[in-house]
Design a protein around this motif. Structure first.
Motif, mmCIF file in Angstrom:
data_model
loop_
_atom_site.group_PDB
_atom_site.id
_atom_site.type_symbol
_atom_site.label_atom_id
_atom_site.label_comp_id
_atom_site.label_asym_id
_atom_site.label_seq_id
_atom_site.Cartn_x
_atom_site.Cartn_y
_atom_site.Cartn_z
ATOM 1 N N ALA A 187 21.435 -29.030 25.713
ATOM 2 C CA ALA A 187 21.446 -30.409 25.214
ATOM 3 C C ALA A 187 20.082 -30.764 24.641
ATOM 4 O O ALA A 187 19.430 -29.931 24.014
ATOM 5 C CB ALA A 187 21.863 -31.349 26.333
ATOM 6 N N GLY A 188 19.633 -31.972 24.898
ATOM 7 C CA GLY A 188 18.433 -32.525 24.261
ATOM 8 C C GLY A 188 17.199 -31.650 24.277
ATOM 9 O O GLY A 188 16.567 -31.442 23.238
ATOM 10 N N SER A 189 16.823 -31.121 25.444
ATOM 11 C CA SER A 189 15.558 -30.398 25.512
ATOM 12 C C SER A 189 15.655 -29.066 24.771
ATOM 13 O O SER A 189 14.694 -28.642 24.123
ATOM 14 C CB SER A 189 15.128 -30.181 26.968
ATOM 15 O OG SER A 189 16.077 -29.430 27.679
ATOM 16 N N TYR A 190 16.808 -28.404 24.851
ATOM 17 C CA TYR A 190 16.993 -27.179 24.063
ATOM 18 C C TYR A 190 16.975 -27.524 22.570
ATOM 19 O O TYR A 190 16.380 -26.827 21.751
ATOM 20 C CB TYR A 190 18.306 -26.472 24.427
ATOM 21 C CG TYR A 190 18.581 -25.305 23.499
ATOM 22 C CD1 TYR A 190 17.957 -24.087 23.695
ATOM 23 C CD2 TYR A 190 19.418 -25.451 22.399
ATOM 24 C CE1 TYR A 190 18.150 -23.029 22.823
ATOM 25 C CE2 TYR A 190 19.628 -24.411 21.518
ATOM 26 C CZ TYR A 190 19.005 -23.203 21.726
ATOM 27 O OH TYR A 190 19.193 -22.173 20.855
ATOM 28 N N MET A 191 17.630 -28.617 22.243
ATOM 29 C CA MET A 191 17.792 -29.003 20.842
ATOM 30 C C MET A 191 16.447 -29.305 20.185
ATOM 31 O O MET A 191 16.165 -28.816 19.096
ATOM 32 C CB MET A 191 18.681 -30.240 20.787
ATOM 33 C CG MET A 191 19.362 -30.453 19.488
ATOM 34 S SD MET A 191 21.158 -30.372 19.619
ATOM 35 C CE MET A 191 21.537 -31.504 20.925
ATOM 36 N N SER A 192 15.623 -30.117 20.825
ATOM 37 C CA SER A 192 14.341 -30.440 20.188
ATOM 38 C C SER A 192 13.381 -29.262 20.288
ATOM 39 O O SER A 192 12.629 -28.996 19.348
ATOM 40 C CB SER A 192 13.723 -31.710 20.782
ATOM 41 O OG SER A 192 13.532 -31.592 22.169
ATOM 42 N N GLY A 193 13.423 -28.534 21.407
ATOM 43 C CA GLY A 193 12.512 -27.412 21.570
ATOM 44 C C GLY A 193 12.744 -26.314 20.550
ATOM 45 O O GLY A 193 11.815 -25.614 20.150
ATOM 46 N N VAL B 52 18.457 -23.493 29.635
ATOM 47 C CA VAL B 52 18.605 -24.557 28.633
ATOM 48 C C VAL B 52 17.970 -25.876 29.057
ATOM 49 O O VAL B 52 17.931 -26.818 28.262
ATOM 50 C CB VAL B 52 20.092 -24.754 28.229
ATOM 51 C CG1 VAL B 52 20.619 -23.486 27.566
ATOM 52 C CG2 VAL B 52 20.953 -25.153 29.403
ATOM 53 N N SER C 82 8.046 -32.079 17.799
ATOM 54 C CA SER C 82 9.362 -31.839 18.398
ATOM 55 C C SER C 82 9.276 -30.771 19.480
ATOM 56 O O SER C 82 9.943 -30.869 20.507
ATOM 57 C CB SER C 82 10.404 -31.451 17.338
ATOM 58 O OG SER C 82 10.010 -30.315 16.624
ATOM 59 N N GLY C 83 8.418 -29.766 19.273
ATOM 60 C CA GLY C 83 8.316 -28.709 20.273
ATOM 61 C C GLY C 83 7.793 -29.201 21.609
ATOM 62 O O GLY C 83 8.145 -28.659 22.660
ATOM 63 N N PRO D 202 13.184 -24.785 28.306
ATOM 64 C CA PRO D 202 12.658 -25.686 27.265
ATOM 65 C C PRO D 202 11.535 -26.582 27.768
ATOM 66 O O PRO D 202 10.580 -26.853 27.029
ATOM 67 C CB PRO D 202 13.868 -26.532 26.854
ATOM 68 C CG PRO D 202 15.061 -25.773 27.292
ATOM 69 C CD PRO D 202 14.646 -24.898 28.433
ATOM 70 N N ARG E 260 19.914 -19.970 16.895
ATOM 71 C CA ARG E 260 20.003 -21.424 16.774
ATOM 72 C C ARG E 260 21.137 -21.836 15.818
ATOM 73 O O ARG E 260 21.919 -22.743 16.112
ATOM 74 C CB ARG E 260 18.658 -21.966 16.280
ATOM 75 C CG ARG E 260 18.643 -23.379 15.770
ATOM 76 C CD ARG E 260 18.590 -24.434 16.860
ATOM 77 N NE ARG E 260 19.023 -25.716 16.316
ATOM 78 C CZ ARG E 260 18.675 -26.911 16.767
ATOM 79 N NH1 ARG E 260 17.903 -27.015 17.823
ATOM 80 N NH2 ARG E 260 19.114 -28.004 16.207
ATOM 81 N N ARG F 297 8.072 -32.451 22.643
ATOM 82 C CA ARG F 297 8.648 -33.767 22.942
ATOM 83 C C ARG F 297 8.902 -33.964 24.431
ATOM 84 O O ARG F 297 8.510 -34.965 25.022
ATOM 85 C CB ARG F 297 9.965 -33.972 22.170
ATOM 86 C CG ARG F 297 10.617 -35.328 22.460
ATOM 87 C CD ARG F 297 11.939 -35.500 21.705
ATOM 88 N NE ARG F 297 13.012 -34.652 22.195
ATOM 89 C CZ ARG F 297 13.829 -34.971 23.200
ATOM 90 N NH1 ARG F 297 13.707 -36.119 23.834
ATOM 91 N NH2 ARG F 297 14.771 -34.139 23.587
ATOM 92 N N VAL F 298 9.564 -32.972 25.073
ATOM 93 C CA VAL F 298 9.948 -33.214 26.468
ATOM 94 C C VAL F 298 8.775 -33.084 27.439
ATOM 95 O O VAL F 298 8.950 -33.348 28.626
ATOM 96 C CB VAL F 298 11.146 -32.339 26.897
ATOM 97 C CG1 VAL F 298 12.377 -32.713 26.088
ATOM 98 C CG2 VAL F 298 10.834 -30.865 26.788
#
Lengths: 342, 342
Positions: free
Chosen positions: A210-216, B183, B215-216, B187, B272, B218-219
């Motif tokens: 989801a989100g963290s995989y997606m942005s990473g 996932v 983006s890399g 990340p 991806r 972000r989390v």
């Protein structure tokens, strides 16, 4: 006041070149574009742009040539325009790495006034259809000022890119490539590694990503050959990877020993948040190469080149912004060293 | 038809718990919330929600208890509600790791019907003020179906979360934690490493950092203590890090030897893109634990639980979606092994 341009040639109309073409046209500059790829040139013509039929035709009348082709095509393009580029023409580029371009242009176009450039703008998209005249608004634009760079040419480009809303950053080819290794090369390599190994656990994981995989992994969407031109041949990227691998390995060992990810999480969090909260103050700078380079080295950029006012023939001045708390992250890195990360 | 709920208690009103409270309330369910943190409970009361004063009061009349507190507070919360939770009450949670929760609930609430859950939703924000009743729309929601899980309780939760727009994924605590390592855990660890080492090159780099760094990392904005609860104590994350480090090390060695990043870039890009283009087909499933688990293992989820129709007393059926090209990435991983990555 630095010279203005009567004819600008943009060679290469992908994401960056296409955006330069569009932004300069909207800004009222006389621009001629060219791209050997029928897909890109077709898209640009479809958008109403009148293109040259050959690179030589594009540059024949130009007093500024913007090299915006992919790095692997640079040598061929330089050879194609070398007989036509007029002596003294200002030449710049928009590629990610500056050292390889500098050498190529110096040998092929010895009569041109070359200034290496790199707009820090882009998306994971590529091609003219993804280009955007607003792409450079608020984007840093590294502009190399070597010892032998013509200062007038550098200033003329600083004015031009400020006019597109960008923030010219005075630097050198070598210093910008070292910096780029960490903020462009490394994010791409990590995104590729995540895209790949993140999914290497079976179909359940593919559906839970989801989100963290997606942005990473977002920038793993970039064409692999472009990623290679941003990474290959940059020795500073090897050092950046060593740094990142050391952190990952020490964190992996901590987790395997039943300890926590906290040292890395705390340091990474603080680095990201402090970076977001950097504050800046305006400065007034002389048009002096050493001063400008030091300004860029300290994290500063240019916001305007001031026209000398009245009959005093006062020396040219630049306005800029610089960080007001440079070095705020030094103790984060020191903490990193203390826990064995870097 | 699985039971419906007459009173739902949500304990913990941060980002996820707050979003569950809001979404269930909008869905017309009778919900009571509780949070020991005055900041969170104050924000929820300010938004018009009527909260219980103690966790025991919240669960006293509940036939469903949603545990949404941070993992470190779980033990204390379970002890606080254990005397009040009625036998047979369905209890679920929304935490990232399922194995640690399973053990805790089994020993503290032996009379409850526990179903571990994990909505794959969230942002780098936290707290009630960041919560959103639409957070779960289209989000996978892992729902653990162990050998001793009450199937009726599992189905009742599947209906409920489908009703919030989520996609329940049947799995087990162990399988979901292994998938999550790659996932969610990976990340976050890579983002922290990038946030930190990406900036470790001086002020010039801080000013040139743009889209890919942004983006890399972000989390890395996530609170470090939350990241730790998602990473610590999950043995599968160690294996995932080994995988990623192997790729990074072989790529680093290639670059140092003057070779290209292409093998990693090509494999990462393909992973991806193929992940983005996964396609799914509808399936019709019996309400059978082994079948449902295998459905989740193959990347499938539930879209609806069908009410038996008419006087035939037909067995309960579920509708779901499953990938139509499972295993499409197998050769990407094989390529990885061939170039020495994993």
């Amino acid at each position: 006041m630095p010279q203005t341009f009567t004819r600008i040639a943009v060679l290469g109309l992908g994401l960056i070149g296409g955006s330069v073409l569009q932004a300069l046209t909207r800004g009222g500059y006389p621009v001629t574009g060219f791209d050997p790829d029928p897909a890109e040139s077709g898209a640009a013509r479809g958008a109403g742009y009148d293109l040259a039929r050959t690179p030589a035709e594009a540059v024949a009348e130009a007093d500024l040539v913007v090299l915006a082709m992919p790095l692997p095509q640079l040598g061929e393009s330089l050879a194609a325009i070398a007989p036509t580029v007029r002596p003294g023409t200002i030449v710049t580029d928009v590629g990610t790495l500056k050292v390889p371009v500098l050498a190529g242009v110096r040998s092929t176009l010895p009569g041109a006034r070359f200034v290496g450039g790199h707009p820090l703008a882009g998306t994971e998209q590529s091609g003219f259809l993804a280009s955007d005249p607003m792409l450079f608004r608020d984007a840093p634009w590294a502009l190399a000022l070597e010892d032998d760079t013509d200062l007038e040419a550098w200033l003329a480009l600083a004015v031009l890119w400020c006019d597109l809303g960008a923030k010219p950053v005075p630097t050198t080819a070598e210093e910008q490539d070292a910096a780029i290794a960490r903020v462009i090369g490394l994010p791409h390599v990590l995104a590729e590694a995540l895209a790949l190994t993140g999914l290497h656990g079976g179909e359940l994981g593919l559906s839970l990503a989801a989100g963290s995989y997606m942005s990473g992994s977002r920038v793993a969407r970039t064409r692999p050959d472009l990623v290679a031109t941003w990474c290959d041949g940059n020795p500073a990227l090897v050092a950046a990877l060593d740094d990142a691998i050391a952190w990952l390995q020490s964190s992996r060992d901590s987790l395997a020993a039943g300890r926590s990810i906290m040292p890395l999480a705390r340091a990474g969090h603080r680095a990201r948040i402090e970076w977001e909260h950097r504050a800046f103050a305006p400065v007034d700078l002389p048009a002096d190469a050493a001063t400008l380079r030091e300004h860029g080295r300290c994290g500063g950029w240019i916001t305007a080149v001031l026209e000398p006012n009245g009959p005093t023939r006062a020396p040219l001045r630049l306005l800029g912004m610089r960080p007001i708390q440079a070095g705020a992250l030094d103790d984060v890195f020191a903490t990193g060293a203390a826990v064995g990360g870097v």
